[in-house]
Design a protein around this motif. Structure first.
Motif, PDB file in Angstrom:
ATOM      1  N   ILE A 288      22.676  11.025  14.078  1.00  0.00           N
ATOM      2  CA  ILE A 288      21.467  10.267  13.926  1.00  0.00           C
ATOM      3  C   ILE A 288      21.701   8.685  14.308  1.00  0.00           C
ATOM      4  CG2 ILE A 288      22.594   9.459  11.600  1.00  0.00           C
ATOM      5  CD1 ILE A 288      19.713   9.846  10.436  1.00  0.00           C
ATOM      6  N   PHE A 289      20.516   7.907  14.531  1.00  0.00           N
ATOM      7  CA  PHE A 289      20.601   6.570  14.975  1.00  0.00           C
ATOM      8  C   PHE A 289      20.058   5.540  13.946  1.00  0.00           C
ATOM      9  CE2 PHE A 289      21.066   9.435  18.633  1.00  0.00           C
ATOM     10  CZ  PHE A 289      22.087   8.936  19.279  1.00  0.00           C
ATOM     11  N   THR A 290      20.330   4.353  14.081  1.00  0.00           N
ATOM     12  CA  THR A 290      19.824   3.493  13.123  1.00  0.00           C
ATOM     13  C   THR A 290      18.156   3.509  13.014  1.00  0.00           C
ATOM     14  OG1 THR A 290      21.444   1.880  13.597  1.00  0.00           O
ATOM     15  CG2 THR A 290      19.937   1.025  12.471  1.00  0.00           C
ATOM     16  N   GLY A 291      17.712   3.654  12.049  1.00  0.00           N
ATOM     17  CA  GLY A 291      16.367   3.533  11.885  1.00  0.00           C
ATOM     18  C   GLY A 291      15.685   4.911  11.749  1.00  0.00           C
ATOM     19  N   ALA A 292      16.480   5.929  11.880  1.00  0.00           N
ATOM     20  CA  ALA A 292      15.903   7.464  12.258  1.00  0.00           C
ATOM     21  C   ALA A 292      15.866   7.982  10.743  1.00  0.00           C
ATOM     22  CB  ALA A 292      16.868   8.041  12.917  1.00  0.00           C
ATOM     23  N   ALA A 293      14.977   8.820  10.623  1.00  0.00           N
ATOM     24  CA  ALA A 293      14.860   9.644   9.422  1.00  0.00           C
ATOM     25  C   ALA A 293      15.922  10.291   9.048  1.00  0.00           C
ATOM     26  CB  ALA A 293      13.391  10.308   9.509  1.00  0.00           C
ATOM     27  N   VAL A 294      16.367  10.466   7.949  1.00  0.00           N
ATOM     28  CA  VAL A 294      17.308  11.168   7.268  1.00  0.00           C
ATOM     29  C   VAL A 294      16.879  12.699   7.004  1.00  0.00           C
ATOM     30  CG1 VAL A 294      19.012  11.523   5.457  1.00  0.00           C
ATOM     31  CG2 VAL A 294      18.850   9.282   6.279  1.00  0.00           C
TER      32      VAL A 294
ATOM     33  N   PRO B  75       1.075  -1.144   0.134  1.00  0.00           N
ATOM     34  CA  PRO B  75      -0.023  -0.034  -0.047  1.00  0.00           C
ATOM     35  C   PRO B  75       0.707   1.313  -0.165  1.00  0.00           C
ATOM     36  CG  PRO B  75      -0.138  -1.099   2.220  1.00  0.00           C
ATOM     37  CD  PRO B  75       0.768  -1.945   1.163  1.00  0.00           C
ATOM     38  N   PHE B  76       1.948   1.027   0.454  1.00  0.00           N
ATOM     39  CA  PHE B  76       2.927   2.236   0.369  1.00  0.00           C
ATOM     40  C   PHE B  76       4.530   1.714   0.112  1.00  0.00           C
ATOM     41  CE2 PHE B  76       1.805   1.150   4.721  1.00  0.00           C
ATOM     42  CZ  PHE B  76       3.294   0.854   5.226  1.00  0.00           C
ATOM     43  N   HIS B  77       5.428   2.739  -0.361  1.00  0.00           N
ATOM     44  CA  HIS B  77       6.947   2.220  -0.368  1.00  0.00           C
ATOM     45  C   HIS B  77       7.321   1.577   0.903  1.00  0.00           C
ATOM     46  CE1 HIS B  77       6.788   4.030  -4.205  1.00  0.00           C
ATOM     47  NE2 HIS B  77       7.161   5.358  -3.864  1.00  0.00           N
ATOM     48  N   LEU B  78       8.022   0.486   0.768  1.00  0.00           N
ATOM     49  CA  LEU B  78       8.988  -0.016   1.826  1.00  0.00           C
ATOM     50  C   LEU B  78      10.353   0.204   1.475  1.00  0.00           C
ATOM     51  CD1 LEU B  78       6.826  -3.078   2.779  1.00  0.00           C
ATOM     52  CD2 LEU B  78       6.886  -0.946   3.876  1.00  0.00           C
ATOM     53  N   PRO B  79      11.172   1.066   2.470  1.00  0.00           N
ATOM     54  CA  PRO B  79      10.871   1.753   3.382  1.00  0.00           C
ATOM     55  C   PRO B  79       9.975   3.043   2.895  1.00  0.00           C
ATOM     56  CG  PRO B  79      13.172   1.604   3.419  1.00  0.00           C
ATOM     57  CD  PRO B  79      12.622   0.904   2.078  1.00  0.00           C
TER      58      PRO B  79
ATOM     59  N   ARG C 263      19.059   3.850   3.941  1.00  0.00           N
ATOM     60  CA  ARG C 263      18.073   3.173   3.229  1.00  0.00           C
ATOM     61  C   ARG C 263      17.349   3.944   2.355  1.00  0.00           C
ATOM     62  NH1 ARG C 263      17.163   0.623   9.156  1.00  0.00           N
ATOM     63  NH2 ARG C 263      18.675  -0.905   9.548  1.00  0.00           N
ATOM     64  N   TYR C 264      16.951   3.507   1.295  1.00  0.00           N
ATOM     65  CA  TYR C 264      16.277   4.371   0.327  1.00  0.00           C
ATOM     66  C   TYR C 264      14.744   4.194   0.220  1.00  0.00           C
ATOM     67  CZ  TYR C 264      20.628   6.556  -0.989  1.00  0.00           C
ATOM     68  OH  TYR C 264      21.738   7.287  -0.777  1.00  0.00           O
ATOM     69  N   VAL C 265      13.837   5.090   0.049  1.00  0.00           N
ATOM     70  CA  VAL C 265      12.515   4.853  -0.043  1.00  0.00           C
ATOM     71  C   VAL C 265      12.292   3.894  -1.224  1.00  0.00           C
ATOM     72  CG1 VAL C 265      10.488   6.092  -0.639  1.00  0.00           C
ATOM     73  CG2 VAL C 265      11.830   7.168   0.621  1.00  0.00           C
ATOM     74  N   GLY C 266      11.465   2.625  -0.889  1.00  0.00           N
ATOM     75  CA  GLY C 266      10.976   1.886  -1.953  1.00  0.00           C
ATOM     76  C   GLY C 266      12.091   0.734  -2.055  1.00  0.00           C
ATOM     77  N   GLU C 267      13.212   0.790  -1.674  1.00  0.00           N
ATOM     78  CA  GLU C 267      14.233  -0.035  -1.942  1.00  0.00           C
ATOM     79  C   GLU C 267      14.088  -1.566  -1.768  1.00  0.00           C
ATOM     80  OE1 GLU C 267      18.082   0.773   0.017  1.00  0.00           O
ATOM     81  OE2 GLU C 267      17.503  -0.355   1.879  1.00  0.00           O
TER      82      GLU C 267
ATOM     83  N   PHE D 230      10.276   6.102   4.191  1.00  0.00           N
ATOM     84  CA  PHE D 230      11.104   7.350   4.316  1.00  0.00           C
ATOM     85  C   PHE D 230      12.554   6.855   4.302  1.00  0.00           C
ATOM     86  CE2 PHE D 230       9.977   6.167   8.412  1.00  0.00           C
ATOM     87  CZ  PHE D 230      11.087   6.001   9.069  1.00  0.00           C
ATOM     88  N   PRO D 231      13.446   7.695   4.020  1.00  0.00           N
ATOM     89  CA  PRO D 231      14.798   7.531   3.606  1.00  0.00           C
ATOM     90  C   PRO D 231      15.222   7.492   5.355  1.00  0.00           C
ATOM     91  CG  PRO D 231      14.573   9.734   3.007  1.00  0.00           C
ATOM     92  CD  PRO D 231      13.113   9.148   3.150  1.00  0.00           C
ATOM     93  N   ASN D 232      16.059   6.448   5.655  1.00  0.00           N
ATOM     94  CA  ASN D 232      16.460   6.329   6.980  1.00  0.00           C
ATOM     95  C   ASN D 232      17.983   5.732   7.196  1.00  0.00           C
ATOM     96  OD1 ASN D 232      16.044   3.244   8.047  1.00  0.00           O
ATOM     97  ND2 ASN D 232      14.622   3.893   6.373  1.00  0.00           N
ATOM     98  N   SER D 233      18.395   5.938   8.435  1.00  0.00           N
ATOM     99  CA  SER D 233      20.094   5.559   8.566  1.00  0.00           C
ATOM    100  C   SER D 233      19.861   4.016   8.696  1.00  0.00           C
ATOM    101  CB  SER D 233      20.372   6.565   9.551  1.00  0.00           C
ATOM    102  OG  SER D 233      21.991   5.913   9.817  1.00  0.00           O
ATOM    103  N   SER D 234      21.067   3.552   8.107  1.00  0.00           N
ATOM    104  CA  SER D 234      21.402   2.004   8.554  1.00  0.00           C
ATOM    105  C   SER D 234      22.550   2.048   9.532  1.00  0.00           C
ATOM    106  CB  SER D 234      21.684   1.178   7.437  1.00  0.00           C
ATOM    107  OG  SER D 234      23.000   1.731   6.660  1.00  0.00           O
ATOM    108  N   MET D 235      23.033   3.118  10.128  1.00  0.00           N
ATOM    109  CA  MET D 235      23.977   2.957  11.183  1.00  0.00           C
ATOM    110  C   MET D 235      23.655   4.358  12.264  1.00  0.00           C
ATOM    111  SD  MET D 235      26.373   1.111  10.312  1.00  0.00           S
ATOM    112  CE  MET D 235      26.668  -0.015   8.791  1.00  0.00           C
ATOM    113  N   ASP D 236      24.363   4.004  13.444  1.00  0.00           N
ATOM    114  CA  ASP D 236      24.378   4.986  14.176  1.00  0.00           C
ATOM    115  C   ASP D 236      25.642   6.022  13.785  1.00  0.00           C
ATOM    116  OD1 ASP D 236      22.457   4.109  16.017  1.00  0.00           O
ATOM    117  OD2 ASP D 236      24.032   2.774  16.693  1.00  0.00           O
ATOM    118  N   GLY D 237      25.430   7.162  13.655  1.00  0.00           N
ATOM    119  CA  GLY D 237      26.590   8.142  13.338  1.00  0.00           C
ATOM    120  C   GLY D 237      26.069   9.636  12.890  1.00  0.00           C
TER     121      GLY D 237
END
Ligand code: AMP
Ligand code: MG
Length: 411
Positions: free
Chosen positions: A102-108, A50-54, A141-145, A56-63
């Protein structure tokens, strides 16, 4: 006629499977189930995202999130202007020269297109030092990847696995359409059979087949009815079969399928239904009747416990999978070196019970699980595979390569 010549005239397993395949139509009726009930069920309708997965763009790392346009001369410094937590995004927009913790899973955050791992940078207060090795557009992690909106999340038919449930949940889907359960009734036949809990009279044995079948039929796609033990009495078996055919898709019996004077299954099936085949070139399990009683498919399995297990797995399981709409019904088989000597006569395809292992180098080896009589439960209890021997094959010398089939893996 010698036994071997007789065996050569029997129908082979592949012909039997083709015969069954041609006669069965997958069940079409579907029902809705929720994710708590869906594991192992067969999807009846494909599910779209029903929507893109992910989403929204989010971080794959703490950084630290930054804009790659700031990589002009490396190393470089940026000022930390905020924090983006998983679930609590940084709402501002990055300007030139700025970065965000930014932390893992947080929106860029808007204005950032790269994340540097925290192990790569050093900090002095709010000033973050990025080394020359930092690369643009990494760790995002890009939108819809994973799945794009409106693409298939899952295509029917598919038996839903643990991760399938996770995939559906990640798209916010709680209810799915699955094929309704196949209604299966089964019973044992035999005057010698006694139920667990009662003392054994002379010549009696406990009915073990119904427990083996209960376990073999323990599958979320099946709604199973245990009809108990029916005596070796034509009228009783006929009544039982006719009643069960009214409300089931499949009936399975064990025992009474051979040629003894108390074996009535084949004669009754001839009378009240239709016999498609009877007796196969399989060991264990030659006396096996397949047919139809009104709208219901019928499998009359042999009585010996290991014949029940082998014929169920080789003949009945592919049929039940086909009824649920699955088309990956070929058992996984591969070669292994057999370190036991095996006895075999030409004539029937054999499913000897073996113990499969893997050597350190990754090669497969198998040994016989022990006595191969179709009444010997203990050897099969130790086994984890079949050693599949062709009809033509004769004795197998130790050290020979054979085909093995681990219990219950399909391709
Ligand atoms: P039948 O196919 O009826 O001639 O049975 C073949 C052999 O399997 C005989 O030794 C039976 O006693 C045995 N047998 C049949 N049914 C069962 C059962 N439900 N549990 C255990 N053994 C059985
Ligand atoms: Mg019997």
């Amino acid at each position: 006629m010698t036994n071997q010549c007789y065996s050569h005239s029997l129908m082979g397993i592949s012909a039997a499977l083709e015969n069954i395949h041609a006669l069965l139509s997958p069940i079409q009726d579907a029902e809705s189930v929720n994710l708590h009930e869906a594991l192992g069920r067969v999807l009846a309708q494909s599910c779209r995202a029903p929507f893109h997965l992910p989403a929204f763009p989010n971080s794959s790392m703490d950084g630290y999130a930054f804009n790659s346009a700031d990589i002009k001369n490396t190393p470089f410094n940026l000022e930390q202007v905020g924090i983006s937590w998983a679930g609590r995004p940084f709402t501002g927009e990055l300007l030139a020269g700025q970065c965000v913790r930014i932390f893992t899973g947080a929106a860029v955050p808007a204005g950032a297109d790269s994340v540097a791992m925290q192990e790569q940078v050093t900090c002095s207060e709010q000033i973050i030092h990025f080394p020359a090795s930092i690369q643009a557009k990494h760790n995002i992690r890009y939108v819809g990847e994973d799945v794009r909106q409106d693409d298939n999340l899952l295509a029917a038919p598919k038996q839903l696995s643990a991760i399938d449930l996770g995939l559906l949940a990640s798209a916010g889907i709680y209810e799915v359409r699955v094929i309704r359960k196949i209604r299966i009734a089964f019973f044992s036949t035999g005057d010698e059979l006694s139920s667990i809990g009662s003392a054994l009279a002379a010549g009696q044995i406990y009915d073990s087949n119904r427990y083996t079948l209960t376990a073999l039929l323990n599958n979320p796609c099946y709604a199973v009815t245990d009809l108990g033990v029916i005596r070796d009495d034509k009228a009783s078996i006929r009544t039982c079969l006719l009643a069960a055919a009214q409300c089931n898709d499949v009936i399975i019996s064990t025992g009474g399928a051979s040629v003894g004077d108390a074996d009535f299954i084949k004669a009754i099936l001839d009378e009240i239904g239709q016999v498609n085949f009877w007796k196969l070139a399989i060991k264990p399990g030659k006396p096996l009747a397949f047919g139809r009683i009104q709208g219901c498919h019928f499998f009359g399995l042999p009585g010996n416990p290991i014949s029940v297990m082998a014929t169920f797995q080789q003949i009945v399981t592919p049929a039940l999978r086909q009824l649920t709409g699955l088309n990956n019904n070929t058992p996984l088989r591969f070669k292994a070196v057999c370190n036991s000597q095996l006895r075999k006569q030409a004539g029937r395809q054999e499913f000897q019970r073996g113990i499969l292992s893997q050597t350190e180098s990754g090669a497969f080896a198998v040994v016989s699980a022990g006595k191969q009589g179709s009444n010997i439960l203990s050897a099969s209890s130790r086994a984890n595979c079949y050693i599949v021997l062709t009809r033509e094959q004769t004795n197998v010398a130790a050290g020979t390569e054979v085909l093995v089939e681990p219990f219950s893996l399909f391709l």
